[in-house]
Write an enzyme that holds these catalytic residues in place. Structure first.
Site, PDB file in Angstrom:
ATOM      1  N   ARG A 248      60.005 -42.246 -10.696  1.00 35.96           N
ATOM      2  CA  ARG A 248      61.225 -42.377 -11.487  1.00 35.96           C
ATOM      3  C   ARG A 248      61.995 -41.067 -11.411  1.00 35.96           C
ATOM      4  O   ARG A 248      61.409 -39.980 -11.391  1.00 35.96           O
ATOM      5  CB  ARG A 248      60.915 -42.701 -12.956  1.00 35.96           C
ATOM      6  CG  ARG A 248      60.388 -44.114 -13.201  1.00 35.96           C
ATOM      7  CD  ARG A 248      61.461 -45.159 -12.934  1.00 35.96           C
ATOM      8  NE  ARG A 248      61.011 -46.516 -13.248  1.00 35.96           N
ATOM      9  CZ  ARG A 248      60.443 -47.342 -12.388  1.00 35.96           C
ATOM     10  NH1 ARG A 248      60.217 -46.932 -11.141  1.00 35.96           N
ATOM     11  NH2 ARG A 248      60.074 -48.558 -12.758  1.00 35.96           N
ATOM     12  N   GLU A 276      70.738 -43.515 -11.490  1.00 36.66           N
ATOM     13  CA  GLU A 276      70.470 -44.424 -10.389  1.00 36.66           C
ATOM     14  C   GLU A 276      71.446 -45.591 -10.434  1.00 36.66           C
ATOM     15  O   GLU A 276      71.457 -46.319 -11.430  1.00 36.66           O
ATOM     16  CB  GLU A 276      69.028 -44.927 -10.477  1.00 36.66           C
ATOM     17  CG  GLU A 276      68.525 -45.584  -9.211  1.00 36.66           C
ATOM     18  CD  GLU A 276      67.040 -45.903  -9.284  1.00 36.66           C
ATOM     19  OE1 GLU A 276      66.297 -45.454  -8.394  1.00 36.66           O
ATOM     20  OE2 GLU A 276      66.630 -46.593 -10.245  1.00 36.66           O
ATOM     21  N   HIS A 295      66.075 -47.557  -3.803  1.00 38.26           N
ATOM     22  CA  HIS A 295      64.997 -48.138  -4.620  1.00 38.26           C
ATOM     23  C   HIS A 295      64.367 -49.340  -3.899  1.00 38.26           C
ATOM     24  O   HIS A 295      64.240 -50.430  -4.468  1.00 38.26           O
ATOM     25  CB  HIS A 295      65.533 -48.545  -5.998  1.00 38.26           C
ATOM     26  CG  HIS A 295      64.479 -48.513  -7.069  1.00 38.26           C
ATOM     27  ND1 HIS A 295      64.707 -48.036  -8.329  1.00 38.26           N
ATOM     28  CD2 HIS A 295      63.178 -48.911  -7.068  1.00 38.26           C
ATOM     29  CE1 HIS A 295      63.607 -48.128  -9.062  1.00 38.26           C
ATOM     30  NE2 HIS A 295      62.662 -48.657  -8.312  1.00 38.26           N
TER      31      HIS A 295
END
Length: 337
Positions: A248, A276, A295
């Site tokens: 993360r 993000e 991602h």
């Protein structure tokens, strides 16, 4: 003897994922393990059209796009006893109301860990060969590198630091075994003996950072790990070192990381960032020493079927009266992703 009654189940997730999670053969197997309407996929637990099915549901099959299971959801599902999550972390999905009611939770996080670990291994090997630097140089010079330029290239004896013996971290450690790496590990919940059994040397975080050529993050996103790699700790990584983050973005101070990358001192492979996605003006999109991906390390495409298969197997265990193989316990939530 009459056949045992199948548990009643309801899908609760974004329906776009359903065909990949449960392709026809797996959906057929699922329908042999539970009574459910494959056309009913709940996104709103207050939807009157879903009320009757939810009132009878004993199992929720959740996934990406499922709303938080709060007290209101539990009111709508008075017979609910099990949540089977066809994805990874359940941290944003379940809350105190669910645990207080004694509902059992299972997650396909083990299945999702595999592609993340595979992505990580690929990036470690590519980083050790200095692939990204050579690619950029080849684009501009169209010439093969000289022996001087490749003198520090290669994967023999590389020091690889793994932060976090999570499910992903342990799978990465397993995948690294056949290679000629020296593997280092930091995890406050792991003993030196356990680390040795995993094929790694246990170190403090600071020692790992200062000794590693490549650092890969696999710690959970919890208050104790917030900004665990701040400016002081990033500065411990040796010049030319590589940071890989598939965990993360919150684990790394984004401003400090940007400073290190803009200076060119460090390299990074970032599948996750904070925020993000990064804003369009971020220099990280343009830096030759940064490899950004959107991602994608976790389950995508045909990899989703693995998550669905875990859910079906859990349902079959429920029907057989066997314990769940992938149960998530309330006590674990303080230190898992």
């Amino acid at each position: 003897m009459p056949s045992p009654q199948l548990p009643r189940a309801v899908f609760a997730l974004d329906p776009v994922h359903l065909p990949l999670l449960f392709p026809p053969p797996l959906m057929a197997r699922l329908r042999q393990a539970a009574e459910l309407d494959p056309a009913l996929v709940v996104r709103d637990f207050t939807d009157p059209a879903a009320a009757a099915a939810l009132a009878e549901a004993e199992v929720l099959i959740t996934g990406w796009g499922c709303p938080h299971l709060d007290a209101g959801v539990l009111t709508a599902t008075p017979r609910l006893r099990t949540v089977l999550h066809a994805a990874g972390s359940v941290r944003s999905l379940v809350g105190d109301a669910l645990w207080e009611r004694g509902i059992t939770v299972s997650s396909a996080v083990t299945g999702n860990a595999l592609p993340v670990a595979e992505y990580t291994l690929a990036m470690i090997l590519l980083a050790g060969k200095d692939t990204f630097t050579h690619r950029e140089r080849f684009r501009s010079t169209h010439a093969y590198p000289s022996p001087v330029e490749t003198a520090h290239t290669g994967n023999v004896g590389r020091q690889v630091g793994i932060i976090g013996a999570s499910r992903v971290g342990r799978r990465v450690l397993e995948l690294l075994r056949p290679f000629d790496f020296t593997v280092l590990l930091h995890d406050p919940y792991v003993s030196a003996a356990e680390a040795a059994g995993l094929g790694a040397q246990l170190l403090s975080l600071d020692d790992l950072l200062s000794r590693s050529d490549i650092v890969s993050l696999h710690a959970p996103d919890i208050p104790e790990t917030y900004r665990m790699l701040d400016g002081e700790r990033l500065a411990l990584i040796r010049d030319g070192g590589v940071l890989i983050n598939t965990s993360r973005g919150a684990l790394v101070d984004p401003d400090a990381l940007a400073d290190e990358l803009v200076s060119g001192r460090l390299h990074a492979v970032l599948d996750v960032t904070e925020p993000e996605p990064l804003p369009a003006g971020s220099p990280l999109y343009r830096l030759p020493n940064v490899f950004l991906t959107p991602h994608i390390a976790g389950s995508l495409g045909n990899e989703l079927e693995r998550l669905g298969r875990i859910v079906v197997e859990e349902l079959e265990r429920l029907g057989a009266g066997a314990p769940l193989a992938h149960e998530v316990r309330h006590a674990d939530m303080a230190r898992v992703a």
